[in-house]
Each structure stands twice: as C-alpha cells, then as structure tokens.
Design an enzyme around this catalytic site. Structure first.
Site, PDB file in Angstrom:
ATOM      1  N   ASP A  29      -2.455  -0.918   5.767  1.00 48.59           N
ATOM      2  CA  ASP A  29      -2.810  -0.411   7.087  1.00 48.59           C
ATOM      3  C   ASP A  29      -4.287  -0.120   7.244  1.00 48.59           C
ATOM      4  OD1 ASP A  29      -2.981   1.703   5.390  1.00 48.59           O
ATOM      5  OD2 ASP A  29      -1.754   3.082   6.563  1.00 48.59           O
ATOM      6  N   ASP A  58      -7.481  -2.820   3.031  1.00 53.38           N
ATOM      7  CA  ASP A  58      -6.412  -3.781   2.763  1.00 53.38           C
ATOM      8  C   ASP A  58      -6.683  -5.160   3.350  1.00 53.38           C
ATOM      9  OD1 ASP A  58      -4.820  -1.793   1.513  1.00 53.38           O
ATOM     10  OD2 ASP A  58      -4.185  -1.080   3.475  1.00 53.38           O
ATOM     11  N   ASP A 107       0.854  -1.173   0.000  1.00 52.42           N
ATOM     12  CA  ASP A 107       0.000   0.000   0.000  1.00 52.42           C
ATOM     13  C   ASP A 107       0.900   1.236   0.000  1.00 52.42           C
ATOM     14  OD1 ASP A 107      -2.460   1.397   0.180  1.00 52.42           O
ATOM     15  OD2 ASP A 107      -2.136   1.668   2.325  1.00 52.42           O
TER      16      ASP A 107
END
Length: 914
Positions: free
Chosen positions: A655, A659, A341
């Site tokens: 985070d 996700d 990410d």
C-alpha cells in the site's frame, strides 16, 4: 528550461549521500549554506538553474503512435493479419473486414490498458508538489517545493510533508510518519544525532525523507538531496526500471501462436507442393493452400480471450477486486507465491491496546482499531467493570489525558461506514480508544483541564501533563512513556482497591518483557495527586509517583487474515510477509495469522541478514524464509526477482510508496484501494477496494476459473481448426475435390467461436478449484492428455466429414449439397463436443447439460444460423451451399453422437489410469 546538473553539482550530491554519517557542520560546509540564515536569494536561483527543479523526472516513453503499433507485435496478430489479407485476396471483403475488426478491437483494448498503467510515474511526480518553508537571506519564505535546492534551510512542523531529503540541524520533539516509505507502523522520533554511515534508511533518525509526514514537533534542516536524488527519487527510478512482465497466459499464448504459425505455414506449403507435384493447376493448388491456412487459423481466439478476461474482471469487481490490466485476471490463478506487506495489508494499520497490566493483575482488551467497541476481561474470560478496579481506571485515565491525539469518526461522521480516523500519533490513538472502551469518553479532558505539559522527547522517553480537577488538593500529575523511565519515577503502585503500596520495580520490568515477547508495544502510566503546577520537570525527585499500570498494544491482524492465509496455503500458494517494520513485531503478527506456526531457523530474515547472504545462498534462503523484516525498497524488489528466477509466479501486495517498485516487477501487483497510496495503486495490476487480504483468496479463485475457461475454449476450438486444415490436406493428397470451401470455413470459424465457444467464458467454477495445486508455470496450455484429445476429435471431424462428403456425392447429391452436409457435420461435432468441454475431466452428464444457460442460448443461435446457411437462397448464393434432406441430417447427428461417445470413453479411460 533548467539545465542538467554539471559535474561540480554532482560532486556536491555525492558528498551529501552519506550526510547522516557526517557532523552537521561538515554537511553545512559541503553544501555551502548557513545553518541559521539559509541561502542567499540569488544563490538559490543559481542552484535551481544548476541542479534543476525539485521534481521527479518523467521517464522516456514512446508516443501514442508507438504504443499503438506495439499492440500489433504478436505472432497471433500476424496470423490474423495474414488471414485477413488472404481473405481479401480471395475477394471475400466481408470476411476480411471481420478479421481486421478483431485485430483492431484487440489493439484498442491493449492500447487503453497500457496508457492507464503508465500513470504510476505521474503519481510519483505529484507527491512532492507541495509548498516548502525555507530561510533565505535570514528571512522565512514560502516557496513551491519545485524551487527547493540543495543547501536550502527547510523549516517543518506538525502537519507538514517533507519537501526533500533534509539533514536536521535542529529538532524539538520531532516525530515523523514514514510508513509509506519504510513500512514502519508508528511514527519515529527524529533528532540531530550523528549516525554510522552504513545506517539503513529506516533507521536514519537525523534525516527527513521526501514525501514523509511530520506528526509532532518542529525542526529545521539542510536540504541534502532534491528531485531524483532523494530516496523517493530512487523508488521512482526502481519503478521505471522494473519491467512489466508478461503473464503466464500471454507467455503460453505467444508460444502457442508461434508453434501454430509454423505448423500452418508448413502445411500450406506442403499442400501447395503436393498439388503441383500431382499435376494440378497452380491456381487451384493455391486456393487449396489458402483454404488450409484459413481453416487452421482460429480467428476468434484473440476476441474470445479478451472477452473471457473481461468477464473475469466483472466477476472480480463484484468481489471487491478491481483489475487494471486484463491478463492479471488469469495471472492470479497461476500464482505460486504471495509476497504481502504487513502494515495495512495483513494488519489494520490502527494501533490497538490488547492488554493492560496493573500491580494486581492483567486484563485483555477486545475490539480492534480506533472504534470504542470492546470490553475488558480477566484471565478466566469474565468481563471486568473498569469503574470497580481503581488501578485499571487510573491507568486508562492517564492514557486518555496525557495525550495529544484526537479521534474522530463513527457512523455519523463517516458516511455511515463507522470508520474512525486519527489526528496524531497512532500510539496515543490506541490509548484514547482503550479509555473509551472503559467508559472514559471524549468528555473526560473537560473534567480535567490541562494546565502544564512536559512533551515527549527521545532523551526523556516519557510525556507528562498536569491537570486541575484531581480528587486530592492541588493538581493531578500524569506520566506515560517507556517502562524503564516511568518505573524510575515511581516508588509505589496502586492496587485494585486504590490502596497505594511499595512498588516491586523488578516485577514490573519482567511483566513488560513478557508483554514485549508477545510482539506488543508497551507503555507505562503513573500519577502523582496533589502536584504543584509547573513544579515537575526533568529534575523532579524520581521516587514520588504512583505506578498505575502497563498498556500493551499492537497493530492487530485483519480479522479475515488468518482464514485467508490458511486458504492460500491449502491452495498450494506460499505466503511471505515483507515489511519495513521490526523483526519482533513482524514475527508476532506472522504467528497470529498462522504464517509462522513453529519458529524454525531461517524463517525470519532481516534486511541486514539478506545483505550478508552470499549470492549462491540467496535464492535458497529467500525461498525458505516466510518473514522479511526491516527490508528496504531495493531489497523488496530483489526478493521478488529472486523468487521469479526460481520459476515462481509472484503476486506482491502493498500500500505504500516503498512497495511500488516490487508491485511493478511482480507478475501481479496487488494494491490496497482504501488505505493505499496513489503510487501503489497506479503501479499495481489489481486494487482491492476493501483493503482485505481475504479478497485475494477470492481473486485467486476467480483467476483459476478464468484460466480453466480459457483452456476449455482452446481445447474446444483447436480440433475444428486442425480438422479443417487436415481435411483440405487429405483432399490434396488424394487429388480430390475440396469438401469445404474457404468461405465456408470462415463461416464455421467465426460463427461457432462467438455462438458456441464464447459461451464457455460464462462457465461456473468447478468444485474443488481451491484444493488444487497452482499450475506449474512451465506447464504448457495443453497437457499430453488434452493434446491427444484434440487429435482424437480432429480425426473424427476429418474422417466424418470426408466420409459424409463422399457418401453424399455417391448418392447423387450435388457438389453444393455434399459440401453443405460436410459443413453442418463439422458444426454438429463442435456443438456436441462443446458440452463435453464444460469439464476437462468429468463426463458431460456429471457436469450437467443445463448448468450453463448461456451455452443453451448459443446452441440455439448456432442452429438457427446453420438452418439459414442451408435453406436461405441468399445465404446459398453467398456461401455456395444448398438445401439438404432429412436423411442427411440423420447421418450428421449420428456421426456427431459417435464423436461425443468417443470423447466420453477417452475421459473415462484417463480417469481410471490416474
């Protein structure tokens, strides 16, 4: 107990699925509500019974008993249980108890780890347990979010968390932080605008999504989806549906165990058949077959694997990586692709002003995050005094005063860690930090009290404030906002000396485009001294203001991200950025961290690009691309699955809530511990306590070391198991007396596994471990070369023990003495071979004999054990051994040295062939 939704309820939900593409009055009509008074109280109660509570459903999972039984469902465990049963049948209750204890310990560890992993769904359910403000019967009520129903009129303001998916009917300067859901790095403006039905989740301006946070403004809307029907509910479903993959180690051990099971059963059956064919008694033949099975089973393997992984967990914890599932230690060592990410993982998740451009020049700004540490520099690198440049000073002043955010923190306010926190919009936080770097600290607002405000709106695209304390008579009017809008309000620009001259609007717009091309978010500032309080509004003359400058910002990459990405690529690990942010922003960050060195076609794909790809082209495109932008949770999950289908071992970092499904699906999910949501942490296999991408590099290094040590143990333990089994088989083939008994075999297997083999778990990492390519996921635990080495050492054990047993009997030794000599020979060969296994390629001497003090301690303990079983009367009676003389020990040491020399020659020849 609320009922499940009936068919009519489901039809309302289906109609609401595309609510963002319908006019507000149609949404209100479909949901049977009132946009001003909300639902009637009794109707809300009926809908609560009809639709059920606004909570995420618990996934169906087995009870504790079923989870406990699953821990025994493994071929290697079957072998151990069989070994325990056979040992018990032989009357060796102590040995049987040891084997069953190993089985139970392994089952207990697995049960605890699986129970912890199931916490992910519980965290998701807790996210929507808030209090909601709703209108019912025309009056405002505060109700538990669990009691919210479709059709409720929900009221929100800054600081509230959206309790459901809400279609807006009214919005005033409403901005929402959706980073946990979409990956968008800055709050997004919301309004009641009608959208295309195909608008993706990240761009639905007219909808509040459950679990997102309102950062500014206020609004009201109709709840169109609750519980499992929300976007958060869809992520919950994806997390529950994503299967928890086996790791490369568990897959290889399972395959190895199945092969070993077949080999043991075939050899035992062959032993029994040969014995009967040779006319031996059924009882003696059965005892020989049992001896072969017990000898071939590496009883200590599961325990050593568990302990080795636990040692890896401890080492990683010291390097700020917390492991939630033991096999994840090894999985990192086999990782071939890291899907990362962007926001908060590769970047700081703190907007930072990086450049300021005034009419007279551009200045770079050092430092990152919200800390007021940094300075302003000219293009030649020289430091600039902000007070000496009037335009720069006034630009920063506008950013500090025309601002609703608050920065708090520093060492005194955050436990000495020096971390700064923001209340408000990240963009405004960046402006405050930039002003503080220029000497305009938190005392500035007191010197310029605000007396009027025109708030930011998506239509105006600027914010204006009026302050007392301007240097000219009257008040000071300040504006900040989108470059195009602010420039239209300006007729002049301010120079470094404070002089005002005509503004070249085209030059300002070109400068803004150039800054945006670097992936920076650009805001313009302007001022009007001597303004009348309240005299400025939307209809004010556009040519009255003085342009002071542009402030360009971004969410900066983490300081260690560049080195970490480079290290991962050197180690042969592909790095891909997967984010919900805009493509331009993601591309800029990827360029800064070295992920995109040269922009090639197909290296940057958006969610729309992925949806447009034909199915046959999808895997190739995914493998080729390095940056994926504007990606939804479902697409993240599909990307991970596509890479796994290509044979990749995928680590997914993240985070946010968005996700979680991909973290669960990945071979190893890596969550951020400091800035990550609880959902992401619970769905992950590993949590980074410092949120630093560079920690993944350290974890990969540790993982590779753990895998190496496990392979070293297996290469060390197999020759003993195979050699002992073959020793029994040879005795049967020749119709001879067994050189070793089952109880003696158990002694060898259990003591050497703990005293010798386990010490390999403490082996330091070999040099150059991060310069290797990742292990091929399809590569077996034992390569052809290692398998041949196992056979070589097995043959040496069989030949040496058989010769020594025969020699001792020929020299007049008793059966117990000859067997004792054979037992000590097997252990001696294992002991010398242990030093060779410290490195699978280098010689024992180049690896260093004394490099692992644990091995020295283990060798001394094993030697003490061998002396005890040889010379203590109690041990002699228990294991049917007898004392042997010095000459026998010399023969044992001589054969062990020859075996060690043979292994060294094998290593040297293989290095020369390579």
């Amino acid at each position: 107990m609320p009922r499940r939704p009936d068919s009519s309820a489901s039809s309302v939900l289906r109609a609401g699925e595309a609510h963002h593409g319908l006019p507000v009055h149609e949404v209100v009509l479909l949901l049977g509500t009132d946009p001003d008074r909300g639902l009637a109280g009794d109707e809300a109660a009926r809908r609560l019974d009809r639709f059920g509570p606004n909570t995420l459903p618990a996934a169906a999972r087995g009870g504790p008993l079923l989870r406990a039984l699953r821990q025994f469902h493994h071929p290697l465990i079957y072998i151990l249980i069989a070994a325990g049963a056979v040992t018990a049948a032989l009357g060796e209750s102590v040995d049987s108890a040891v084997i069953f204890a190993v089985v139970l310990v392994n089952a207990l560890v697995g049960f605890v780890q699986e129970s912890k992993a199931e916490a992910a769904l519980d965290s998701l359910r807790s996210m929507v347990r808030t209090t909601a403000r709703v209108m019912r019967d025309g009056r405002e009520h505060a109700v538990p979010s669990e009691d919210l129903v479709p059709g409720d009129l929900v009221l929100v303001e800054a600081g509230d968390k959206a309790p459901a998916d809400v279609r807006l009917v009214r919005a005033v300067e409403l901005r929402v932080d959706e980073s946990a859901l979409t990956g968008e790095s800055v709050p997004v403006a919301k309004d009641e605008v009608l959208l295309d039905p195909l608008t993706p989740v990240a761009d639905r301006r007219n909808t509040l999504h459950s679990g997102t946070l309102v950062t500014a403004g206020r609004g009201a809307g109709v709840a169109v989806a609750t519980g499992a029907g929300t976007e958060l509910g869809e992520i919950h479903r994806l997390v529950g549906a994503a299967r928890v993959l086996t790791t490369p180690l568990t897959e290889k051990l399972a395959r190895f165990s199945r092969v070993l099971t077949v080999v043991i059963l075939v050899l035992a059956a062959l032993t029994f058949a040969i014995g009967l064919a040779r006319g031996q008694g059924a009882s003696d033949t059965f005892t020989a077959a049992v001896a072969l099975a017990v000898g071939a089973i590496p009883e200590g393997l599961p325990a050593v694997v568990t302990i080795t992984l636990a040692i890896g967990v401890s080492r990683m914890a010291r390097r700020r990586a917390v492991i939630r599932r033991l096999p994840a230690v090894e999985t990192l060592g086999s990782t071939t692709v890291i899907c990362s990410d962007k926001t908060g993982t590769l970047t700081e998740n703190q907007m930072t002003v990086r450049a300021v451009r005034t009419p007279d020049g551009e200045f770079s700004v050092t430092g990152s995050g919200y800390a007021p540490d940094g300075e302003f520099r000219r293009g030649d690198g020289g430091t600039v005094s902000v007070a000496a440049d009037r335009a720069l000073y006034r630009c920063l002043l506008a950013g500090a005063l025309c601002n609703d955010a608050v920065l708090t923190g520093g060492a005194a306010e955050s436990g000495g860690e020096g971390r700064w926190s923001l209340t408000g919009d990240p963009t405004e936080g960046a402006l405050l930090a930039a002003a503080a770097k220029g000497g305009l600290g938190p005392d500035v607002p007191a010197a310029f009290p605000r007396v009027g405000t025109v708030p930011f709106s998506s239509e105006r695209r600027y914010m204006a404030t009026v302050h007392r304390g301007g240097e000219a008579d009257g008040h000071l009017l300040l504006v900040k906002g989108a470059v195009e809008q602010v420039v239209e309000l300006c007729s002049a620009g301010m120079g470094a000396d404070g002089a005002v001259r005509p503004l070249d609007r085209g030059a300002v717009l070109r400068a803004a485009d150039e800054l945006a091309g670097r992936g920076l978010r650009v805001l313009a500032t302007a001022e009007l001294p001597g303004a009348e309080p309240g005299g400025f509004g939307e209809g004010a003359p556009p040519d009255s203001m003085v342009f002071t400058g542009l402030q360009a910002m971004l969410d900066p990459p983490r300081a260690a991200a560049v080195d970490a990405v480079r290290a991962c690529r050197t180690a042969g690990i592909g790095v891909k950025m997967i984010t919900g942010d805009h493509a331009a922003t993601a591309t800029a960050v990827a360029g800064r961290i070295g992920l995109l060195t040269e922009r090639r076609e197909g290296e940057v794909l958006t969610g729309a690009d992925l949806d447009a790809l034909p199915a046959r082209e999808y895997p190739d495109a995914v493998e080729r691309a390095r940056v994926f932008a504007r990606v939804s949770p479902e697409q993240k999950l599909r990307l991970v699955e596509a890479l796994q289908a290509r044979g990749q071992v995928v680590a997914m970092t993240g985070d946010g809530v968005n996700d979680a499904p991909a973290l669960r699906q990945a071979n190893i999910g890596v969550a951020m511990g400091r800035g990550g949501t609880e959902v992401a942490k619970d769905a992950a296999d590993m949590v980074l306590t410092d949120d630093d991408f560079a920690t993944i590099e350290a974890a990969v290094e540790e993982g590779r070391g753990v895998f190496d040590n496990l392979v070293k143990f297996i290469v060390w333990v197999l020759p003993t198991s195979l050699g002992q089994g073959m020793l029994v088989l040879v005795a049967i083939l020749f119709g001879a007396t067994l050189p070793v008994l089952p109880t003696q075999i158990l002694w060898i297997n259990m003591t050497t596994a703990v005293a010798l083999g386990l010490m390999l778990a403490f082996e330091p990492k070999e040099e150059g471990i991060m310069r290797r390519r990742p292990r091929d996921p399809g590569r077996p635990l034992l390569t052809t070369g290692l398998a041949l080495r196992v056979l070589l050492v097995s043959a040496l054990i069989v030949g040496g023990a058989w010769w020594l047993f025969t020699w001792e009997r020929a020299e007049g030794a008793s059966l117990a003495e000859a067997r004792t000599a054979a037992v000590n020979l097997v252990v001696a060969v294992e002991l010398f071979y242990l030093f060779s296994c410290r490195s699978l390629t280098r010689s024992m001497w180049s690896a260093g004999v004394f490099g692992n003090r644990w091995i020295i301690g283990g060798v001394l303990a094993q030697m003490a054990g061998q002396l005890a079983i040889t010379y203590l009367p109690a041990m002699n009676g228990l294991f049917h051994t007898a004392p042997i003389d010095g000459e026998a020990w010399l023969r044992i040491l001589g054969i062990a040295l020859l075996a060690s020399l043979a292994v060294a020659v094998d290593k040297r020849l293989r290095r020369q062939l390579v």
